[in-house]
Design a protein around this motif. Structure first.
Motif, PDB file in Angstrom:
ATOM      1  N   ALA A 192      57.826  50.280  13.686  1.00 16.19           N
ATOM      2  CA  ALA A 192      56.952  49.516  12.791  1.00 16.19           C
ATOM      3  C   ALA A 192      57.748  48.519  11.965  1.00 16.19           C
ATOM      4  N   THR A 193      58.928  48.922  11.504  1.00 14.32           N
ATOM      5  CA  THR A 193      59.788  48.054  10.690  1.00 14.32           C
ATOM      6  C   THR A 193      61.233  48.244  11.133  1.00 14.32           C
ATOM      7  N   ILE A 194      62.086  47.295  10.767  1.00 16.36           N
ATOM      8  CA  ILE A 194      63.504  47.422  11.102  1.00 16.36           C
ATOM      9  C   ILE A 194      64.116  48.608  10.372  1.00 16.36           C
ATOM     10  N   ARG A 195      63.589  48.932   9.180  1.00 17.07           N
ATOM     11  CA  ARG A 195      64.085  50.104   8.459  1.00 17.07           C
ATOM     12  C   ARG A 195      63.775  51.377   9.236  1.00 17.07           C
ATOM     13  N   ASP A 196      62.563  51.464   9.792  1.00 14.88           N
ATOM     14  CA  ASP A 196      62.220  52.622  10.621  1.00 14.88           C
ATOM     15  C   ASP A 196      63.122  52.698  11.849  1.00 14.88           C
ATOM     16  N   GLN A 197      63.438  51.517  12.398  1.00 21.46           N
ATOM     17  CA  GLN A 197      64.297  51.490  13.579  1.00 21.46           C
ATOM     18  C   GLN A 197      65.668  52.092  13.270  1.00 21.46           C
ATOM     19  N   PHE A 198      66.265  51.655  12.165  1.00 22.15           N
ATOM     20  CA  PHE A 198      67.600  52.151  11.846  1.00 22.15           C
ATOM     21  C   PHE A 198      67.577  53.592  11.346  1.00 22.15           C
ATOM     22  N   ARG A 199      66.427  54.056  10.864  1.00 24.35           N
ATOM     23  CA  ARG A 199      66.318  55.472  10.492  1.00 24.35           C
ATOM     24  C   ARG A 199      66.428  56.370  11.717  1.00 24.35           C
ATOM     25  N   THR A 200      65.977  55.865  12.868  1.00 22.53           N
ATOM     26  CA  THR A 200      66.050  56.672  14.085  1.00 22.53           C
ATOM     27  C   THR A 200      67.416  56.579  14.764  1.00 22.53           C
ATOM     28  N   TYR A 201      68.250  55.655  14.302  1.00 18.17           N
ATOM     29  CA  TYR A 201      69.557  55.448  14.931  1.00 18.17           C
ATOM     30  C   TYR A 201      70.406  56.715  14.929  1.00 18.17           C
ATOM     31  N   PRO A 202      70.410  57.513  13.834  1.00 18.86           N
ATOM     32  CA  PRO A 202      71.209  58.750  13.867  1.00 18.86           C
ATOM     33  C   PRO A 202      70.828  59.705  14.989  1.00 18.86           C
ATOM     34  N   GLU A 203      69.576  59.640  15.482  1.00 25.13           N
ATOM     35  CA  GLU A 203      69.194  60.485  16.610  1.00 25.13           C
ATOM     36  C   GLU A 203      70.092  60.193  17.810  1.00 25.13           C
ATOM     37  N   LEU A 204      70.428  58.925  17.985  1.00 22.52           N
ATOM     38  CA  LEU A 204      71.303  58.542  19.086  1.00 22.52           C
ATOM     39  C   LEU A 204      72.740  58.960  18.803  1.00 22.52           C
ATOM     40  N   LEU A 205      73.200  58.685  17.593  1.00 21.85           N
ATOM     41  CA  LEU A 205      74.589  58.972  17.242  1.00 21.85           C
ATOM     42  C   LEU A 205      74.884  60.463  17.228  1.00 21.85           C
ATOM     43  N   GLN A 206      73.864  61.279  17.009  1.00 22.28           N
ATOM     44  CA  GLN A 206      74.059  62.723  16.973  1.00 22.28           C
ATOM     45  C   GLN A 206      73.922  63.381  18.352  1.00 22.28           C
ATOM     46  N   SER A 207      73.640  62.586  19.357  1.00 24.11           N
ATOM     47  CA  SER A 207      73.444  63.131  20.695  1.00 24.11           C
ATOM     48  C   SER A 207      74.791  63.283  21.408  1.00 24.11           C
ATOM     49  N   ARG A 208      75.128  64.502  21.768  1.00 25.28           N
ATOM     50  CA  ARG A 208      76.375  64.727  22.500  1.00 25.28           C
ATOM     51  C   ARG A 208      76.283  64.147  23.904  1.00 25.28           C
ATOM     52  N   ARG A 209      75.116  64.181  24.501  1.00 22.75           N
ATOM     53  CA  ARG A 209      74.964  63.589  25.826  1.00 22.75           C
ATOM     54  C   ARG A 209      75.284  62.097  25.797  1.00 22.75           C
ATOM     55  N   PHE A 210      74.759  61.410  24.773  1.00 18.33           N
ATOM     56  CA  PHE A 210      75.018  59.967  24.689  1.00 18.33           C
ATOM     57  C   PHE A 210      76.516  59.701  24.623  1.00 18.33           C
ATOM     58  N   TRP A 211      77.231  60.403  23.761  1.00 13.84           N
ATOM     59  CA  TRP A 211      78.666  60.166  23.619  1.00 13.84           C
ATOM     60  C   TRP A 211      79.404  60.506  24.899  1.00 13.84           C
ATOM     61  N   GLY A 212      78.961  61.546  25.589  1.00 14.57           N
ATOM     62  CA  GLY A 212      79.591  61.882  26.861  1.00 14.57           C
ATOM     63  C   GLY A 212      79.442  60.765  27.880  1.00 14.57           C
ATOM     64  N   TYR A 213      78.218  60.275  28.035  1.00 13.14           N
ATOM     65  CA  TYR A 213      77.989  59.173  28.968  1.00 13.14           C
ATOM     66  C   TYR A 213      78.724  57.904  28.533  1.00 13.14           C
ATOM     67  N   ALA A 214      78.685  57.585  27.239  1.00  8.71           N
ATOM     68  CA  ALA A 214      79.322  56.363  26.745  1.00  8.71           C
ATOM     69  C   ALA A 214      80.838  56.410  26.939  1.00  8.71           C
ATOM     70  N   LEU A 386      82.124  65.761  33.010  1.00 13.29           N
ATOM     71  CA  LEU A 386      82.012  67.216  33.085  1.00 13.29           C
ATOM     72  C   LEU A 386      81.447  67.794  31.783  1.00 13.29           C
ATOM     73  N   TYR A 387      81.759  67.145  30.665  1.00  7.57           N
ATOM     74  CA  TYR A 387      81.214  67.580  29.372  1.00  7.57           C
ATOM     75  C   TYR A 387      79.690  67.435  29.360  1.00  7.57           C
ATOM     76  N   VAL A 388      79.201  66.300  29.881  1.00  7.83           N
ATOM     77  CA  VAL A 388      77.746  66.106  29.964  1.00  7.83           C
ATOM     78  C   VAL A 388      77.126  67.149  30.881  1.00  7.83           C
ATOM     79  N   ARG A 389      77.789  67.411  31.988  1.00  5.54           N
ATOM     80  CA  ARG A 389      77.262  68.415  32.915  1.00  5.54           C
ATOM     81  C   ARG A 389      77.208  69.789  32.250  1.00  5.54           C
ATOM     82  N   ARG A 390      78.207  70.113  31.463  1.00  7.97           N
ATOM     83  CA  ARG A 390      78.220  71.396  30.751  1.00  7.97           C
ATOM     84  C   ARG A 390      77.040  71.497  29.796  1.00  7.97           C
ATOM     85  N   ILE A 391      76.740  70.406  29.101  1.00  2.00           N
ATOM     86  CA  ILE A 391      75.582  70.382  28.195  1.00  2.00           C
ATOM     87  C   ILE A 391      74.303  70.594  28.988  1.00  2.00           C
ATOM     88  N   ASP A 392      74.199  69.923  30.150  1.00  2.00           N
ATOM     89  CA  ASP A 392      73.004  70.079  30.994  1.00  2.00           C
ATOM     90  C   ASP A 392      72.815  71.533  31.412  1.00  2.00           C
TER      91      ASP A 392
END
Length: 399
Positions: A192-214, A386-392
């Motif tokens: 709805a707003t850019i503030r709402d967008q950046f509020r959801t950003y920590p969901e990505l940063l807290q994802s171990r899968r994301f960091w594994g893939y990145a 392999l870290y991502v696979r372990r999480i899976d």
């Protein structure tokens, strides 16, 4: 007058966006010496047009991703294309190096074509189908680096270095019109707003899968950056190759990447993401270990060395499309942010590894040390996969 697109883009449009993004990075490189001479500056000063461009693209990917999640892919891509065309004109008309470098940095706005094309694909398709299509798009990332400098050198020889920026201006303008006509909005879950967008950003940063893939993406590409940094030294000082032969050797890793990307396009939709990612990491490890084994037995020549290196490109072609799809699939609403952040990480990681390679290589042991540095980078990418696979396995795969 062309009407604005309202339907999703064709795959060809996304391939062209990616191709122009890559061409803009390296096509004019043969002209650096002429640019330095024309502006009466050192080669190192002219070379800033590369490092500054890469730095700004890393920053822009971090910004453009979240902005496209909030406002949509289309307006961010169209804005980037307009800026790119204007900046290309600025580079073309520049009369001193400072003005040229400033406009060259603004040309970095084209990076959205590469980063957001992946997000557009993820908007329209599930994880496996997205990985397959990203594989085909990645072919542009293989072909453009091989053909770009040849085209740029040819234009420079015929018309001078500014002809490269005439090319960028014309192609950029044509691509802008194509995207206006063909690239409809695909992000149907805007915040709805850019503030709402950046509020959801920590969901990505807290994802171990994301960091594994990145991290897997960063160090997979890192092995490529390492090779292109040291290939000239190895080719000239170890094997005594001509510059043309060195160019062929550098193109070999890109050729391997093209084959792997094509196979990703064919098979990624049929297998889970981790199968493609791990297959690519194993292929890269196999090639480099084979190369070291041959060297241990005293077998060291351009053919065996280049063949071993091709496995790295081939492995990257298998791994990167699925790893990119995986990173964007962790939080589908943040696909643009994930694509931008992982892309920025890859640029930053490449800059670090190229600097490290330049510091560590010496002519006496360049061949062995280059392979070892590449092997270290591939090993990190394999561990991340392999870290991502372990999480899976522990938490259950979400795709």
């Amino acid at each position: 007058m062309l009407s604005a697109a309202t339907s999703p883009p064709r795959l060809t449009t996304l391939v062209l966006l990616t191709a122009v993004s890559v061409l803009s990075t390296n096509m004019y490189l043969p002209s650096l010496g002429h640019i330095a001479a024309d502006f009466d500056v050192s080669y190192a000063m002219a070379n800033l047009s590369i490092s500054l461009y890469l730095a700004i693209t890393a920053v822009l990917q971090i910004l453009m991703g979240p902005l496209s999640d909030r406002y949509g892919r289309r307006p961010i891509l169209m804005s980037g294309l307009v800026i790119y065309v204007a900046a290309s004109v600025g580079c073309l008309l520049a009369q001193d190096i400072v003005v040229f470098l400033v406009f060259r940095m603004f040309q970095g706005a084209i990076v959205g074509g590469m980063a957001l094309s992946r997000a557009v694909v993820r908007d329209m398709h599930d994880e496996r189908s997205a990985a397959s299509l990203i594989g085909y798009i990645s072919l542009a990332m293989a072909i453009a680096p091989m053909t770009g400098p040849m085209i740029g050198g040819f234009l420079d020889q015929l018309f001078g270095w500014r002809a490269n920026f005439v090319f960028f201006t014309v192609v950029g303008a044509a691509l802008t019109l194509l995207c206006w006509w063909d690239l409809g909005e695909t992000n149907t879950q805007k915040s709805a707003t850019i503030r709402d967008q950046f509020r959801t950003y920590p969901e990505l940063l807290q994802s171990r899968r994301f960091w594994g893939y990145a991290i897997c993406q960063t160090f997979s590409l890192g092995a490529f950056y390492v090779y292109i940094t040291g290939a000239a030294l190895v080719g000239a000082d170890v094997f005594g190759l001509s510059t043309t032969q060195i160019g062929i050797a550098i193109g070999a890793i890109t050729g391997g990447f093209a084959i792997g990307s094509f196979l990703s396009g064919r098979f990624a939709s049929r297998f889970p993401l981790f199968v493609m990612v791990l297959a690519g990491r194993v292929a890269a490890m196999f090639g480099l270990c084979l190369g070291l084994l041959l060297m241990a037995f005293g077998i060291l020549n351009p053919i065996t060395y280049t063949a071993a290196i091709m496995f790295v490109g081939f492995g990257n072609g298998l791994t990167l499309p699925s790893a990119a799809s995986g990173a964007m699939s962790v939080r589908p609403k943040l696909a643009g942010s994930a694509s931008g952040l992982s892309g920025a990480m890859a640029v930053a990681g490449g800059a670090f590894l190229t600097s490290l390679t330049g510091a560590l290589l010496v002519p006496e042991n360049a061949a062995e040390r280059l392979v070892l540095i590449m092997l270290g980078s591939v090993l990190v990418s394999l561990l991340a996969a392999l870290y991502v696979r372990r999480i899976d396995l522990r938490e259950g795969a979400t795709y």
